[in-house]
Design a protein around this motif. Structure first.
Motif, PDB file in Angstrom:
ATOM      1  N   PHE A 123     -47.209  -3.789  15.468  1.00 39.26           N
ATOM      2  CA  PHE A 123     -46.221  -4.108  16.910  1.00 39.26           C
ATOM      3  C   PHE A 123     -47.055  -4.820  17.835  1.00 39.26           C
ATOM      4  CE2 PHE A 123     -43.802  -3.160  20.336  1.00 39.26           C
ATOM      5  CZ  PHE A 123     -42.431  -2.989  20.138  1.00 39.26           C
ATOM      6  N   GLY A 124     -46.138  -5.713  18.369  1.00 37.25           N
ATOM      7  CA  GLY A 124     -46.608  -6.455  19.530  1.00 37.25           C
ATOM      8  C   GLY A 124     -46.638  -8.010  19.446  1.00 37.25           C
ATOM      9  N   ASP A 152     -56.025  -0.344  26.864  1.00 41.72           N
ATOM     10  CA  ASP A 152     -54.841  -0.450  26.468  1.00 41.72           C
ATOM     11  C   ASP A 152     -54.647   0.599  25.209  1.00 41.72           C
ATOM     12  OD1 ASP A 152     -52.484  -1.561  25.669  1.00 41.72           O
ATOM     13  OD2 ASP A 152     -53.195  -3.050  24.192  1.00 41.72           O
ATOM     14  N   GLY A 154     -52.621   2.597  22.830  1.00 41.26           N
ATOM     15  CA  GLY A 154     -51.448   1.947  21.942  1.00 41.26           C
ATOM     16  C   GLY A 154     -51.501   0.562  21.552  1.00 41.26           C
ATOM     17  N   LEU A 160     -51.819  -6.975  24.624  1.00 45.79           N
ATOM     18  CA  LEU A 160     -52.011  -6.799  26.053  1.00 45.79           C
ATOM     19  C   LEU A 160     -53.559  -6.892  26.405  1.00 45.79           C
ATOM     20  CD1 LEU A 160     -49.419  -3.994  26.600  1.00 45.79           C
ATOM     21  CD2 LEU A 160     -49.407  -6.384  27.058  1.00 45.79           C
ATOM     22  N   VAL A 175     -57.192   1.032  22.442  1.00 48.98           N
ATOM     23  CA  VAL A 175     -57.043   2.354  21.106  1.00 48.98           C
ATOM     24  C   VAL A 175     -55.835   2.371  20.451  1.00 48.98           C
ATOM     25  CG1 VAL A 175     -58.926   3.718  22.470  1.00 48.98           C
ATOM     26  CG2 VAL A 175     -56.571   4.033  23.035  1.00 48.98           C
ATOM     27  N   GLY A 202     -58.062   5.931  17.589  1.00 47.22           N
ATOM     28  CA  GLY A 202     -57.632   7.124  18.386  1.00 47.22           C
ATOM     29  C   GLY A 202     -56.794   6.986  19.328  1.00 47.22           C
ATOM     30  N   ASN A 217     -47.827   1.203  26.358  1.00 46.83           N
ATOM     31  CA  ASN A 217     -46.316   0.755  25.789  1.00 46.83           C
ATOM     32  C   ASN A 217     -46.139   1.723  24.402  1.00 46.83           C
ATOM     33  OD1 ASN A 217     -43.849  -0.114  25.033  1.00 46.83           O
ATOM     34  ND2 ASN A 217     -44.947  -2.314  24.397  1.00 46.83           N
ATOM     35  N   VAL A 222     -44.385  10.654  24.076  1.00 47.71           N
ATOM     36  CA  VAL A 222     -46.017  10.295  24.095  1.00 47.71           C
ATOM     37  C   VAL A 222     -46.528  10.109  25.249  1.00 47.71           C
ATOM     38  CG1 VAL A 222     -47.705   9.093  23.067  1.00 47.71           C
ATOM     39  CG2 VAL A 222     -45.810   9.490  21.662  1.00 47.71           C
ATOM     40  N   LEU A 226     -49.266  12.310  27.395  1.00 49.98           N
ATOM     41  CA  LEU A 226     -50.349  11.577  27.694  1.00 49.98           C
ATOM     42  C   LEU A 226     -50.586  11.451  29.274  1.00 49.98           C
ATOM     43  CD1 LEU A 226     -51.046   8.968  25.133  1.00 49.98           C
ATOM     44  CD2 LEU A 226     -52.030  11.027  25.124  1.00 49.98           C
TER      45      LEU A 226
HETATM   46  N1  SAH Z   1     -49.276  -2.253  23.021  1.00 51.03           N
HETATM   47  C1  SAH Z   1     -48.534  -3.288  22.060  1.00 51.03           C
HETATM   48  C2  SAH Z   1     -47.953  -1.939  20.976  1.00 51.03           C
HETATM   49  C3  SAH Z   1     -47.009  -1.107  21.521  1.00 51.03           C
HETATM   50  S1  SAH Z   1     -46.325  -0.192  20.018  1.00 51.03           S
HETATM   51  C4  SAH Z   1     -47.456  -3.783  22.798  1.00 51.03           C
HETATM   52  O1  SAH Z   1     -47.095  -3.516  23.920  1.00 51.03           O
HETATM   53  O2  SAH Z   1     -46.618  -4.647  22.304  1.00 51.03           O
HETATM   54  C5  SAH Z   1     -47.264   1.484  20.261  1.00 51.03           C
HETATM   55  C6  SAH Z   1     -48.492   1.695  19.665  1.00 51.03           C
HETATM   56  O3  SAH Z   1     -49.074   2.963  20.208  1.00 51.03           O
HETATM   57  C7  SAH Z   1     -48.188   1.682  18.185  1.00 51.03           C
HETATM   58  O4  SAH Z   1     -49.216   0.728  17.603  1.00 51.03           O
HETATM   59  C8  SAH Z   1     -48.694   3.089  17.842  1.00 51.03           C
HETATM   60  O5  SAH Z   1     -49.723   3.335  16.420  1.00 51.03           O
HETATM   61  C9  SAH Z   1     -49.594   3.620  19.160  1.00 51.03           C
HETATM   62  N2  SAH Z   1     -49.559   4.835  19.388  1.00 51.03           N
HETATM   63  C10 SAH Z   1     -48.386   6.026  19.219  1.00 51.03           C
HETATM   64  N3  SAH Z   1     -48.849   6.945  19.775  1.00 51.03           N
HETATM   65  C11 SAH Z   1     -50.180   6.849  20.252  1.00 51.03           C
HETATM   66  C12 SAH Z   1     -51.018   7.827  20.878  1.00 51.03           C
HETATM   67  N4  SAH Z   1     -50.929   9.226  21.231  1.00 51.03           N
HETATM   68  N5  SAH Z   1     -52.429   7.265  21.096  1.00 51.03           N
HETATM   69  C13 SAH Z   1     -52.581   6.147  20.853  1.00 51.03           C
HETATM   70  N6  SAH Z   1     -51.808   5.226  20.198  1.00 51.03           N
HETATM   71  C14 SAH Z   1     -50.559   5.588  20.023  1.00 51.03           C
END
Ligand code: SAH
Length: 286
Positions: A123-124, A152, A154, A160, A175, A202, A217, A222, A226
Motif C-alpha cells: 500500500f502506498g 514512518d 506503518g 513517506l 516500520v 514490526g 497512516n 490502530v 498506538l
Molecule cells: N505509509 C504508507 C502505507 C499506509 S498502509 C502510506 O501512507 O501510503 C498502512 C500500513 O500499516 C500497512 O502496510 C500495514 O501493514 C501497516 N500496519 C498496520 N498495523 C500496524 C502496526 N500496528 N504497526 C506498524 N504497522 C502497521
C-alpha cells in the motif's frame, strides 16, 4: 506476483464499515466507483477466509433488515494482466507543491522531488487520499521541524519514509508489521537511492529513540492503540501526522491523542478522510 480483485456491489454509496474491515485485513488498494467497490489483495492472501467473513456480514445485515446489502465476486489476476493494468493506471502524479510520484518505468520530472514507487507490492502509491494528505502535511510543517529523526509507522511501500529522506531528514526509520511491506519498502528505498531509510519489521516497539516527525497512516483503531506510544516517541518540538481516519472516527482518535498528552494542532480533510497533526502540549514535560 498475482493479485486478487474483489468486486463488491453495494447499496450504499460509501460502505465505511466494509472499507475499514478490508483495510484491516490487508487490502492493498481500493477503487471506488458509484456503488462498486473494488479491492485488491496479494495473490497469497486467504481469500476463501475473507469471503466467508463478508458472507456472514451480509447475512447479519439481512437478518437485521438493514438496507446495506451487497453482492460480491472475486478473480485472481495473473501476473501479466496485472502489470498491464498497472502500467495504464500508474502515471506520474504530482502531490503538494514539490512531489511527483512515479512508477520506475516513467521519466522523472525535473525540478520536483521524484518519488519512485514500484506499484503492486504494498500500500502506498500516492493514489490514496490519506497518503497524499501525509505528504501535504509533511511539506506544510517542514520549516517548523528539525530535520533529524523521522519515523514512518506503518510504512507500506515506504513512500513517506523516502519522501522524508529527500526532504533532508538525516535518519529515517520505517516500520511495518507486514513482512511483505517491509521488503517492498526496502526495495523502493534502494530504487530511490535513500540509504538513510532503515526499514524494520514490526511496530513502534521496534524503535527506542524519539523523533522530530512521526507519520502514521494506518486506521483509526490502530492509531488509538498506538497513541500513547506515539506520544512517548515524539520529541518536545516534534510533529505527529496521524492519517487513515474516516471522518466520523476523528473525534475518537483526537481524544486518544489528547489522553496521551498531545495537542491536536490541525485537522486536515481530504474527501471522507481526516488527518490529525499532533504536537506536545507546551506545558508537557519529557
Ligand atoms: N505509509 C504508507 C502505507 C499506509 S498502509 C502510506 O501512507 O501510503 C498502512 C500500513 O500499516 C500497512 O502496510 C500495514 O501493514 C501497516 N500496519 C498496520 N498495523 C500496524 C502496526 N500496528 N504497526 C506498524 N504497522 C502497521
Amino acid at each position: 506476483m498475482a493479485y486478487y480483485e474483489l468486486k463488491l456491489s453495494t447499496s450504499l454509496e460509501t460502505d465505511e464499515f466494509l472499507i475499514d474491515m478490508l483495510t484491516q485485513k490487508g487490502c492493498l488498494g481500493f477503487r471506488e466507483e458509484e456503488n462498486l467497490l473494488t479491492a485488491y489483495f496479494g495473490g497469497n492472501f486467504d481469500m476463501q477466509g475473507l469471503i466467508q467473513e463478508i458472507g456472514i456480514i451480509n447475512e447479519l445485515r439481512e437478518k437485521a433488515a438493514m438496507n446495506a446489502l451487497f453482492t460480491f465476486s472475486y478473480t485472481l489476476l495473473p501476473d501479466q494482466d496485472w502489470n498491464e493494468t498497472w502500467k495504464k493506471k500508474f502515471i506520474p502524479l504530482d502531490v503538494g507543491k514539490r512531489f511527483t510520484i512515479l512508477p520506475p518505468w516513467e521519466r522523472q520530472t525535473p525540478g520536483r522531488i521524484n518519488l519512485i514507487i514500484d506499484p503492486g507490492m504494498a500500500f502506498g502509491t500516492g493514489h490514496h487520499e490519506t497518503t497524499r494528505s501525509c505528504l501535504v502535511l509533511m511539506e506544510k510543517y517542514d520549516r517548523q521541524v528539525t530535520k533529524d529523526h523521522f519515523l514512518d509507522l506503518g510504512t507500506g511501500s515506504g513512500l513517506l519514509a523516502i519522501a522524508a529522506s529527500k526532504m533532508g531528514y538525516s535518519r529515517i526509520i520505517a516500520v511495518d508489521t507486514d513482512p511483505l511491506a517491509a521488503s517492498a519498502a526496502r526495495m523502493n528505498a534502494a530504487l530511490n537511492q535513500a540509504p538513510n531509510v532503515e526499514v524494520r519489521e514490526g511496530s513502534i516497539t521496534a524503535v527506542s529513540n524519539s523523533f522530530d516527525c512521526i507519520t502514521a497512516n494506518i486506521i483509526s483503531g490502530v492509531l488509538i492503540q498506538l497513541a500513547s506510544d506515539i506520544a512517548v516517541h515524539l520529541k518536545r518540538s516534534g510533529v505527529g501526522i496521524l492519517s487513515g481516519i474516516l471522518a466520523d472516527q476523528a473525534d475518537e482518535v483526537a481524544s486518544a491523542i489528547q489522553k496521551a498528552g498531545l495537542r491536536v494542532k490541525e485537522r486536515f480533510q481530504d474527501g471522507k478522510w481526516i488527518s490529525l497533526v499532533a504536537s506536545r502540549n507546551s506545558s508537557a514535560r519529557r
